[in-house]
Design a protein around this motif. Structure first.
Motif, PDB file in Angstrom:
ATOM      1  N   HIS A  10       0.835  -1.197   0.000  1.00 36.22           N
ATOM      2  CA  HIS A  10       0.000   0.000   0.000  1.00 36.22           C
ATOM      3  C   HIS A  10       0.873   1.250   0.000  1.00 36.22           C
ATOM      4  CE1 HIS A  10      -3.637   2.274   0.484  1.00 36.22           C
ATOM      5  NE2 HIS A  10      -3.160   2.870   1.574  1.00 36.22           N
ATOM      6  N   PHE A  11       1.953   1.242   0.786  1.00 34.91           N
ATOM      7  CA  PHE A  11       2.878   2.376   0.827  1.00 34.91           C
ATOM      8  C   PHE A  11       3.501   2.595  -0.550  1.00 34.91           C
ATOM      9  CE2 PHE A  11       7.210   3.994   1.246  1.00 34.91           C
ATOM     10  CZ  PHE A  11       6.943   5.223   1.829  1.00 34.91           C
ATOM     11  N   ASP A  12       3.919   1.521  -1.212  1.00 32.74           N
ATOM     12  CA  ASP A  12       4.543   1.651  -2.530  1.00 32.74           C
ATOM     13  C   ASP A  12       3.569   2.239  -3.545  1.00 32.74           C
ATOM     14  OD1 ASP A  12       6.653  -1.320  -2.340  1.00 32.74           O
ATOM     15  OD2 ASP A  12       6.948   0.729  -1.599  1.00 32.74           O
ATOM     16  N   GLU A  13       2.316   1.784  -3.516  1.00 28.15           N
ATOM     17  CA  GLU A  13       1.311   2.324  -4.422  1.00 28.15           C
ATOM     18  C   GLU A  13       1.109   3.812  -4.171  1.00 28.15           C
ATOM     19  OE1 GLU A  13      -2.163  -0.025  -3.800  1.00 28.15           O
ATOM     20  OE2 GLU A  13      -1.305  -1.800  -4.755  1.00 28.15           O
ATOM     21  N   ASN A  14       1.002   4.202  -2.898  1.00 28.17           N
ATOM     22  CA  ASN A  14       0.830   5.613  -2.566  1.00 28.17           C
ATOM     23  C   ASN A  14       2.041   6.426  -2.977  1.00 28.17           C
ATOM     24  OD1 ASN A  14      -1.729   5.292  -1.542  1.00 28.17           O
ATOM     25  ND2 ASN A  14      -1.042   5.062   0.567  1.00 28.17           N
ATOM     26  N   SER A  15       3.233   5.879  -2.806  1.00 27.38           N
ATOM     27  CA  SER A  15       4.452   6.593  -3.203  1.00 27.38           C
ATOM     28  C   SER A  15       4.463   6.834  -4.701  1.00 27.38           C
ATOM     29  CB  SER A  15       5.695   5.799  -2.799  1.00 27.38           C
ATOM     30  OG  SER A  15       5.768   5.688  -1.406  1.00 27.38           O
ATOM     31  N   ILE A  16       4.078   5.830  -5.456  1.00 28.97           N
ATOM     32  CA  ILE A  16       4.030   5.966  -6.916  1.00 28.97           C
ATOM     33  C   ILE A  16       3.011   7.020  -7.292  1.00 28.97           C
ATOM     34  CG2 ILE A  16       3.388   4.795  -9.063  1.00 28.97           C
ATOM     35  CD1 ILE A  16       4.580   2.214  -7.746  1.00 28.97           C
ATOM     36  N   MET A  17       1.829   6.966  -6.688  1.00 31.55           N
ATOM     37  CA  MET A  17       0.796   7.945  -7.011  1.00 31.55           C
ATOM     38  C   MET A  17       1.225   9.348  -6.617  1.00 31.55           C
ATOM     39  SD  MET A  17      -2.795   6.104  -6.202  1.00 31.55           S
ATOM     40  CE  MET A  17      -3.376   4.723  -7.125  1.00 31.55           C
ATOM     41  N   ASN A  18       1.839   9.503  -5.438  1.00 28.66           N
ATOM     42  CA  ASN A  18       2.313  10.816  -5.021  1.00 28.66           C
ATOM     43  C   ASN A  18       3.401  11.316  -5.954  1.00 28.66           C
ATOM     44  OD1 ASN A  18       0.565  11.164  -2.854  1.00 28.66           O
ATOM     45  ND2 ASN A  18       1.936  10.143  -1.426  1.00 28.66           N
ATOM     46  N   GLY A  19       4.252  10.419  -6.415  1.00 30.59           N
ATOM     47  CA  GLY A  19       5.272  10.794  -7.386  1.00 30.59           C
ATOM     48  C   GLY A  19       4.645  11.268  -8.680  1.00 30.59           C
ATOM     49  N   ASP A  20       3.569  10.610  -9.098  1.00 26.46           N
ATOM     50  CA  ASP A  20       2.858  11.030 -10.304  1.00 26.46           C
ATOM     51  C   ASP A  20       2.231  12.407 -10.131  1.00 26.46           C
ATOM     52  OD1 ASP A  20       3.559   8.794 -11.723  1.00 26.46           O
ATOM     53  OD2 ASP A  20       1.590   7.838 -11.638  1.00 26.46           O
ATOM     54  N   ILE A  21       1.709  12.680  -8.943  1.00 25.09           N
ATOM     55  CA  ILE A  21       1.127  14.004  -8.688  1.00 25.09           C
ATOM     56  C   ILE A  21       2.215  15.078  -8.800  1.00 25.09           C
ATOM     57  CG2 ILE A  21       0.072  15.484  -6.938  1.00 25.09           C
ATOM     58  CD1 ILE A  21      -1.419  12.970  -5.927  1.00 25.09           C
ATOM     59  N   ASP A  22       3.372  14.796  -8.233  1.00 22.28           N
ATOM     60  CA  ASP A  22       4.482  15.753  -8.323  1.00 22.28           C
ATOM     61  C   ASP A  22       4.916  15.950  -9.774  1.00 22.28           C
ATOM     62  OD1 ASP A  22       4.444  16.011  -5.557  1.00 22.28           O
ATOM     63  OD2 ASP A  22       6.035  14.517  -5.253  1.00 22.28           O
ATOM     64  N   ARG A  23       5.026  14.864 -10.514  1.00 30.63           N
ATOM     65  CA  ARG A  23       5.399  14.960 -11.940  1.00 30.63           C
ATOM     66  C   ARG A  23       4.352  15.728 -12.732  1.00 30.63           C
ATOM     67  NH1 ARG A  23       5.728   9.704 -14.652  1.00 30.63           N
ATOM     68  NH2 ARG A  23       6.265  10.995 -16.430  1.00 30.63           N
ATOM     69  N   LEU A  24       3.087  15.483 -12.411  1.00 26.57           N
ATOM     70  CA  LEU A  24       1.989  16.168 -13.093  1.00 26.57           C
ATOM     71  C   LEU A  24       2.103  17.671 -12.888  1.00 26.57           C
ATOM     72  CD1 LEU A  24      -0.770  15.904 -14.605  1.00 26.57           C
ATOM     73  CD2 LEU A  24      -1.816  15.836 -12.343  1.00 26.57           C
ATOM     74  N   GLU A  25       2.336  18.086 -11.662  1.00 28.97           N
ATOM     75  CA  GLU A  25       2.453  19.520 -11.368  1.00 28.97           C
ATOM     76  C   GLU A  25       3.670  20.135 -12.053  1.00 28.97           C
ATOM     77  OE1 GLU A  25       0.844  22.432  -9.396  1.00 28.97           O
ATOM     78  OE2 GLU A  25      -0.329  21.133 -10.683  1.00 28.97           O
ATOM     79  N   ARG A  26       4.800  19.418 -12.052  1.00 30.83           N
ATOM     80  CA  ARG A  26       5.988  19.936 -12.744  1.00 30.83           C
ATOM     81  C   ARG A  26       5.725  20.094 -14.239  1.00 30.83           C
ATOM     82  NH1 ARG A  26       8.626  16.391  -9.241  1.00 30.83           N
ATOM     83  NH2 ARG A  26       8.893  14.841 -10.884  1.00 30.83           N
ATOM     84  N   ALA A  27       5.069  19.093 -14.831  1.00 37.48           N
ATOM     85  CA  ALA A  27       4.760  19.143 -16.265  1.00 37.48           C
ATOM     86  C   ALA A  27       3.795  20.289 -16.559  1.00 37.48           C
ATOM     87  CB  ALA A  27       4.164  17.810 -16.726  1.00 37.48           C
ATOM     88  N   ARG A  28       2.789  20.433 -15.715  1.00 33.62           N
ATOM     89  CA  ARG A  28       1.810  21.515 -15.917  1.00 33.62           C
ATOM     90  C   ARG A  28       2.505  22.870 -15.893  1.00 33.62           C
ATOM     91  NH1 ARG A  28      -0.713  25.304 -13.206  1.00 33.62           N
ATOM     92  NH2 ARG A  28       0.109  24.725 -11.167  1.00 33.62           N
ATOM     93  N   ARG A  29       3.366  23.061 -14.947  1.00 30.52           N
ATOM     94  CA  ARG A  29       4.066  24.345 -14.837  1.00 30.52           C
ATOM     95  C   ARG A  29       5.032  24.560 -15.993  1.00 30.52           C
ATOM     96  NH1 ARG A  29       4.825  23.723  -8.426  1.00 30.52           N
ATOM     97  NH2 ARG A  29       2.823  24.602  -7.837  1.00 30.52           N
ATOM     98  N   ARG A  30       5.711  23.499 -16.395  1.00 27.88           N
ATOM     99  CA  ARG A  30       6.645  23.597 -17.518  1.00 27.88           C
ATOM    100  C   ARG A  30       5.918  24.015 -18.801  1.00 27.88           C
ATOM    101  NH1 ARG A  30       8.836  18.498 -16.950  1.00 27.88           N
ATOM    102  NH2 ARG A  30       9.981  19.044 -15.107  1.00 27.88           N
ATOM    103  N   LEU A  31       4.711  23.508 -18.975  1.00 28.50           N
ATOM    104  CA  LEU A  31       3.925  23.820 -20.174  1.00 28.50           C
ATOM    105  C   LEU A  31       3.120  25.114 -20.028  1.00 28.50           C
ATOM    106  CD1 LEU A  31       2.571  20.260 -20.984  1.00 28.50           C
ATOM    107  CD2 LEU A  31       4.315  21.526 -22.253  1.00 28.50           C
ATOM    108  N   LEU A  32       3.208  25.730 -18.871  1.00 27.99           N
ATOM    109  CA  LEU A  32       2.462  26.960 -18.592  1.00 27.99           C
ATOM    110  C   LEU A  32       0.953  26.752 -18.715  1.00 27.99           C
ATOM    111  CD1 LEU A  32       4.758  29.502 -20.471  1.00 27.99           C
ATOM    112  CD2 LEU A  32       4.842  28.862 -18.061  1.00 27.99           C
ATOM    113  N   LEU A  33       0.504  25.569 -18.304  1.00 24.50           N
ATOM    114  CA  LEU A  33      -0.920  25.255 -18.334  1.00 24.50           C
ATOM    115  C   LEU A  33      -1.566  25.674 -17.021  1.00 24.50           C
ATOM    116  CD1 LEU A  33      -0.772  21.647 -19.821  1.00 24.50           C
ATOM    117  CD2 LEU A  33      -1.454  23.733 -21.013  1.00 24.50           C
ATOM    118  N   ARG A  34      -2.827  26.040 -17.099  1.00 22.73           N
ATOM    119  CA  ARG A  34      -3.586  26.333 -15.886  1.00 22.73           C
ATOM    120  C   ARG A  34      -4.050  25.011 -15.281  1.00 22.73           C
ATOM    121  NH1 ARG A  34      -7.711  30.063 -19.005  1.00 22.73           N
ATOM    122  NH2 ARG A  34      -7.798  28.023 -19.948  1.00 22.73           N
ATOM    123  N   GLN A  35      -4.332  25.047 -13.989  1.00 23.37           N
ATOM    124  CA  GLN A  35      -4.862  23.845 -13.348  1.00 23.37           C
ATOM    125  C   GLN A  35      -6.143  23.402 -14.038  1.00 23.37           C
ATOM    126  OE1 GLN A  35      -5.322  24.687  -9.169  1.00 23.37           O
ATOM    127  NE2 GLN A  35      -3.258  23.988  -8.700  1.00 23.37           N
TER     128      GLN A  35
END
Length: 112
Positions: A10-35
């Motif tokens: 369960h911890f590993d799944e949450n870590s992966i998902m949290n990592g995806d959330i962080d990557r998503l936010e970095r990508a969004r900001r890099r592309l200058l996209l709005r939330q």
């Protein structure tokens, strides 16, 4: 299943998902996209997107899959800034007007 092993999985799944959330936010900001742009692509509201990113609400498996899919598209170059035809037309008209002004100024200089 052993409770310890279950908690690790369960911890590993949450870590992966949290990592995806962080990557998503970095990508969004890099592309200058709005939330709201990314939220629409994921099929959720901007408000819910904000809560997921802030980890106020849990990330569901379904949304986690959508985020992973969006990130795969981003990694492959298929996701980019939104194209606004109106903005492109406005920029083109502005450039054209500036070129005409520059031509007039440089022509006036060579005549003098």
């Amino acid at each position: 299943m052993n409770a310890y092993i279950h908690s690790i999985m369960h911890f590993d799944e949450n870590s992966i998902m949290n990592g995806d959330i962080d990557r998503l936010e970095r990508a969004r900001r890099r592309l200058l996209l709005r939330q709201s742009d990314v939220a629409a692509a994921l099929g959720i509201t901007q408000g819910h997107y904000c809560k997921v990113v802030a980890r106020v609400v849990p990330l569901t498996d379904r949304l986690g899959e959508k985020i992973a899919s969006w990130l795969d598209a981003y990694d492959s170059g298929a996701v980019g800034p939104p194209v606004d035809d109106g903005r492109i037309a406005a920029l083109a008209a502005s450039i054209q007007a500036q070129c005409a002004e520059l031509l007039a100024l440089t022509s006036a200089r060579t005549v003098s």
